[in-house]
Design a protein around this motif. Sequence first.
Motif, short mmCIF file in Angstrom:
data_model
loop_
_atom_site.label_atom_id
_atom_site.label_comp_id
_atom_site.label_asym_id
_atom_site.label_seq_id
_atom_site.Cartn_x
_atom_site.Cartn_y
_atom_site.Cartn_z
N ALA A 1 0.83 -1.18 0.01
CA ALA A 1 0.12 -0.02 -0.04
C ALA A 1 0.81 1.31 0.05
CB ALA A 1 -1.06 -0.09 1.09
N LYS A 2 0.21 2.38 -0.33
CA LYS A 2 1.03 3.64 -0.57
C LYS A 2 0.09 4.68 -0.34
CE LYS A 2 0.75 3.57 -5.58
NZ LYS A 2 1.65 3.62 -6.91
N GLY A 3 0.48 6.08 -0.27
CA GLY A 3 -0.38 6.96 -0.02
C GLY A 3 -1.41 7.02 1.05
N TYR A 4 -2.46 7.49 0.76
CA TYR A 4 -3.71 7.56 1.88
C TYR A 4 -4.40 6.12 1.96
CZ TYR A 4 -7.97 8.84 3.78
OH TYR A 4 -9.26 8.93 4.57
N PHE A 5 -4.77 5.68 3.09
CA PHE A 5 -5.44 4.70 3.16
C PHE A 5 -6.85 4.74 3.61
CE2 PHE A 5 -1.30 2.85 5.08
CZ PHE A 5 -0.69 2.69 4.00
N CYS A 6 -7.84 4.15 2.79
CA CYS A 6 -8.91 4.33 3.10
C CYS A 6 -9.53 3.56 4.45
CB CYS A 6 -10.13 3.76 1.99
SG CYS A 6 -9.81 4.53 0.26
N PRO A 7 -10.51 4.12 5.12
CA PRO A 7 -10.85 3.70 6.61
C PRO A 7 -11.37 2.23 6.39
CG PRO A 7 -12.47 5.32 5.89
CD PRO A 7 -11.31 5.32 4.75
N GLN A 8 -11.55 1.63 7.49
CA GLN A 8 -12.25 0.07 7.73
C GLN A 8 -13.44 0.32 7.21
OE1 GLN A 8 -11.37 -1.18 11.44
NE2 GLN A 8 -9.50 -2.02 11.37
N GLY A 9 -14.09 -0.50 6.37
CA GLY A 9 -15.19 -0.44 5.74
C GLY A 9 -15.44 -0.09 4.18
N SER A 10 -14.05 0.46 4.00
CA SER A 10 -14.00 1.09 2.62
C SER A 10 -12.84 0.11 1.80
CB SER A 10 -13.70 2.68 2.76
OG SER A 10 -14.71 3.00 3.15
N LEU A 11 -12.97 0.31 0.47
CA LEU A 11 -11.87 -0.13 -0.48
C LEU A 11 -11.25 0.86 -1.25
CD1 LEU A 11 -13.68 -3.53 -1.62
CD2 LEU A 11 -12.00 -3.26 0.44
N CYS A 12 -9.95 0.85 -1.69
CA CYS A 12 -9.43 1.57 -2.53
C CYS A 12 -9.24 0.97 -3.94
CB CYS A 12 -7.85 2.20 -2.30
SG CYS A 12 -7.35 3.38 -3.16
N VAL A 13 -10.43 1.59 -4.89
CA VAL A 13 -10.52 0.84 -6.08
C VAL A 13 -10.15 1.78 -7.18
CG1 VAL A 13 -12.19 -0.43 -7.50
CG2 VAL A 13 -12.51 -0.51 -4.91
N GLU A 14 -9.57 1.13 -8.46
CA GLU A 14 -9.33 1.92 -9.54
C GLU A 14 -10.60 1.83 -10.30
OE1 GLU A 14 -5.48 1.90 -11.77
OE2 GLU A 14 -6.98 0.38 -13.07
N GLY A 15 -11.17 3.07 -10.72
CA GLY A 15 -12.34 3.24 -11.34
C GLY A 15 -12.19 3.35 -12.85
N PRO A 16 -13.13 3.13 -13.69
CA PRO A 16 -12.96 3.51 -15.15
C PRO A 16 -12.57 4.95 -15.65
CG PRO A 16 -15.44 3.42 -14.42
CD PRO A 16 -14.51 3.22 -13.32
N GLU A 17 -12.92 5.91 -14.73
CA GLU A 17 -12.53 7.28 -15.19
C GLU A 17 -12.16 7.86 -14.04
OE1 GLU A 17 -16.88 9.07 -15.32
OE2 GLU A 17 -15.92 8.65 -17.26
N GLY A 18 -11.46 8.95 -14.13
CA GLY A 18 -11.22 10.17 -13.02
C GLY A 18 -12.15 10.75 -12.57
N PRO A 19 -11.72 12.33 -11.93
CA PRO A 19 -12.58 13.31 -11.55
C PRO A 19 -12.99 14.03 -12.94
CG PRO A 19 -10.32 13.75 -10.91
CD PRO A 19 -10.35 12.28 -11.23
N TYR A 20 -13.76 14.79 -12.86
CA TYR A 20 -14.58 15.86 -13.99
C TYR A 20 -14.71 14.85 -15.24
CZ TYR A 20 -13.15 19.46 -10.84
OH TYR A 20 -12.82 20.42 -9.88
N ASN A 21 -15.23 13.67 -14.93
CA ASN A 21 -15.70 12.80 -16.53
C ASN A 21 -14.26 12.37 -16.69
OD1 ASN A 21 -18.38 13.11 -15.80
ND2 ASN A 21 -18.64 14.62 -17.47
N GLY A 22 -13.51 12.00 -16.11
CA GLY A 22 -12.07 11.54 -16.61
C GLY A 22 -11.17 12.52 -17.30
N THR A 23 -11.63 13.74 -17.41
CA THR A 23 -10.75 14.95 -18.26
C THR A 23 -9.76 15.30 -17.37
OG1 THR A 23 -12.25 16.62 -17.42
CG2 THR A 23 -12.70 15.52 -19.34
N VAL A 24 -9.54 15.13 -16.09
CA VAL A 24 -8.39 15.39 -15.21
C VAL A 24 -7.74 14.33 -14.76
CG1 VAL A 24 -7.62 16.61 -12.91
CG2 VAL A 24 -9.69 17.45 -14.28
N SER A 25 -6.55 14.14 -15.40
CA SER A 25 -5.56 12.87 -15.38
C SER A 25 -4.43 12.93 -16.08
CB SER A 25 -6.51 11.51 -15.78
OG SER A 25 -6.40 11.45 -17.05
N PHE A 26 -3.43 12.12 -15.75
CA PHE A 26 -2.32 12.03 -16.48
C PHE A 26 -2.21 10.89 -17.36
CE2 PHE A 26 -1.04 14.60 -13.09
CZ PHE A 26 -0.22 15.67 -13.68
#
Length: 1015
Positions: free
Chosen positions: A475-500
């Motif tokens: 793991a790295k970066g920020y850890f989601c609290p218990q009861g949550s998962l860190c999942v890679e979604g299909p798109e980023g914020p602003y409908n996927g327009t803000v990303s690298f």
Amino acid sequence: MHWTDGESPSLVRGRGSRLGDDLHVLDTGAGLHHRKSSSGSGISRLSPGRTESGERSRSRSPSISPSPMARANSILREISQRVVNLSNDSEMVEQSMRRKSSVRDHRRPSTSAPTVPSIPDIPDEAETPYPPPPLEKVPSIVDTSPAPFTPVHPVRLPNPLLGKTWGIFGPENKLRKWLCEILVHPLTEPCILILIVAQTVLLAVNAASDAVYLQSTDRQWGSGFDYAIFGLFVIYTLELVARTIVSGFISNPRQMSTINRDIGFRKGVLQKANTLFAGQQVRDKLPASNDAPGQPSIVRTFTGMPELDAPGHSKQQQRIRLARRAFLRHSFNRLDFVAVVSYWISFAMQMTSVENNKHVYLFNMLSCLRILRLLGLTAGTSIILRSLKKAAPLLVHVAFLIGFFWLIFGIIGVQSFKSSLRRTCVWVGDDGSGQNYTLNIAPENIQFCGGYLDAATGLAMPWLKPDGRNGTDSAKGYFCPQGSLCVEGPEGPYNGTVSFDNIVQSLELVFVIISSNTFSDLLYYLTDTDYLAAALFFAAGIVVLSLWLVNLLVAVITSSFQIIREESKQSAFTGEQIDPPNLDDESMTKKSHLKKLFDKTHYFWILIIVYDLVVQSMRTAYMSDNREKFIMDSETIVTLLLLVEIILRFLCDWRNFFRGKRNCFDLLLAIITSVMQIPAIRHSGQPYAWLSAFQIARIYRVVLAVRVTRELVMLVFGNIVGLLNLILFVFLFTFLAAILASQLLRGETPSSDAAGQTVYVTFFDIWNSFLGMYQIFSSENWTTLMYNATQFNLIWDTAWLSAMFFILWFIISNLIVLNMFIAVIQESFDVSEDEKRLHQVKAFLKQKEVSGSSTGNLSLAAVFKMGRDSLRHRDALEYGSATVEQLLKEAVVKDFLDDQQEGLGKRPPSMQMPDVSAVDPGFLSKYWGKLVGLNKHREPNPFYSNAAFTRANEEFDPRAAAKRVVMTTENRRRTATIPAKAPQLQRVSLHLQTNKSAKETLSISCRSWPRSRTS
């Protein structure tokens, strides 16, 4: 068809007359006929005949002043020449500004010219009469007998058209000649100007109504607005075709080509391309383009070729410029071509419903580019455009450097942070709903992560891919609290327009770093998704892209405008010489005794204004009634006192009262503040609070009363015209950009986002669009507009167009135009070469005559110079008296001051020498002398200076000061040769050990004394 621009003046005078015979008829207005005939259409003057009765029908009444219609016509012609400029005259703006500047300087009374005193008792020259100047022309004897009638023929001008345009229209083609006459007709440019203004008004009015999301632009073609724009572009297209037939499309005629075709067309094009990216010095070394007529100047002199500024030949010069330069070789012509072509593409897309179905409004926006010609609406904005064009080569070079590093950081961003901004926390806790909640709605409801805490064990687990597999081993970066998962979604914020995720989006976010605005949000996002070391990417980007390259762009802008000012000897924002404002109302006339007495009360009124400002600052939101009554009463008393002051000022100097700007402004303030004391206004509440700004405006007198702030204000406001021109340019540019934005984005952004937050800038009308463009210009939270536009246009695959539009506007408005304010302020602080020379002379004279070259006194500078007595740290005055005397020679000073016409002259008998002032040793010098045992007496040192220069720079005359110094040095040399008395010699000898230069001077003087006297 033959071109004629009026009759030859020599032919009108007749064959038997000579130059100057018709001067006696100039006051009758007879000469106006030729100017009128020369400005008319060349087509209407093809007939050579002109009856004598037509000559007699002219009005012989003298013209006192032009009528209002004539002035309006002249103004319209000047504006049309600046905005339309069909003949591509690049010097038209400069000539207009120089003409206005010369007229204004001629009318302006001279208030800074010093009074030249008369020199009495000058023999041999005062009574010598000056010979009369030779006559240029000997006037001929006026013959009153009627002259024989001679036929008058029009002057036939050569055909300036060259080459074949479109491959078929030669120089003698009748259609080409006729179109050339249409283009140079005096009414053509004003008509096109009216059409451009009409297009701007139509676009602004059409965008003034409130739009509806996804409905306002989804309409069929056929409204009144569509027909009006269609008619405009039909005329624009015909104009473009006519200009390409007359001037050519891309390449200049072979005789006027800027490409060296002797080495071959391909090599010539490559050489020309290399010069485009070369420095200014390299381009200056290249041979100039053949931009002049084919004949040398001496041939043109004897063959009568018209000059550029010759009266009566303006149309011929327009023809010559049209013939020399192809249509696309001018920057605004290229914009016109893009606008016309884009309109017909947009028209075809509207007819086929492609534009409405795909929401591609790019060509609709590009068709409005011609309204950018209105940036040259005034002479000041035209000068700014000209300066920007001259600074463009250096700006392009810096743009290449910035683009290089921009691309490097974009590639690094893709390699380091691809798919990072798609990892967010997803709540999967058992709350009975059976639904998951993804925190992926920016900017309020979003949480990026790089891992999560196991619900059972609480251990840090790596983030998960969409299929449930671990994305990494740890793991790295920020850890989601218990009861949550860190999942890679299909798109980023602003409908996927803000990303690298790709290079395009990476470059978009790297530009956010360049702008130095809201980049910290991206920094925190990536430190949550990755390690804290991700902050190093942004730190390096800020240092390299923002602190270095953007400031390099600022330096290039300021230096470019400074170079333009130095080369043209004029302001880069006004086209005129920068003159500091005359804030002092001191008249050149003699002051009355009452005026002198009133001037002594100047600081009393300043203290009253200071008291009023202090009382005004005592206002608070919770002040008591007593304090409010005290403030109001104090304001009433101060207002009455200042009203009495302005009345006294008027009575003391009523003849010259209204000549001073400060008098008029103070009178206006006194009247308004006095009217404010009327009970109805005084107790009105909020209206009185707004009117109190006039009471606070009195502070300017306090500012001008202090010398430091007064000089600074005079410097800053010395270029107030350039500052106002730039403000008008910014306002006009922002308004035109708002029209373009409304054509591209109107009706494409909803009034609220996915989180229910209100979107304030939707570009639904021209007013909202103007606020949005101004927000980007100021760079305040400008990325919100770009993110909203890109996320809502993603469904039409036009998000990249919105991002490019906003980034391009940010570059032009914020990085270039906004930094021009630094250039216009710096221009006020620029020092001309004459001023630099004046300061150099003054510093030299002060160092030589005031400070002296004595080493007997201890100074702070001497303390810091201990151990630095090498040759490279020595001052010019420290090389000995011989160097000083050489520097003070008349020839040297005369050469330094560029005084080539008259020398410094000898001192007349009536000129008084400067007052002798004894200079006592300072506090530190006295005790330093006691410590070393050199200073035993407190007599004044005779080798100290006897001349003091304390006049301000504004009153300092280097030539007069140089004369005084040369004469002072000469008198000191003469005085040193006079025998001194014994007590004086004894007193001088006490200072020999403290002043080496004095010792040298005394030794020279002693050797020059006669032996009979020294014995």
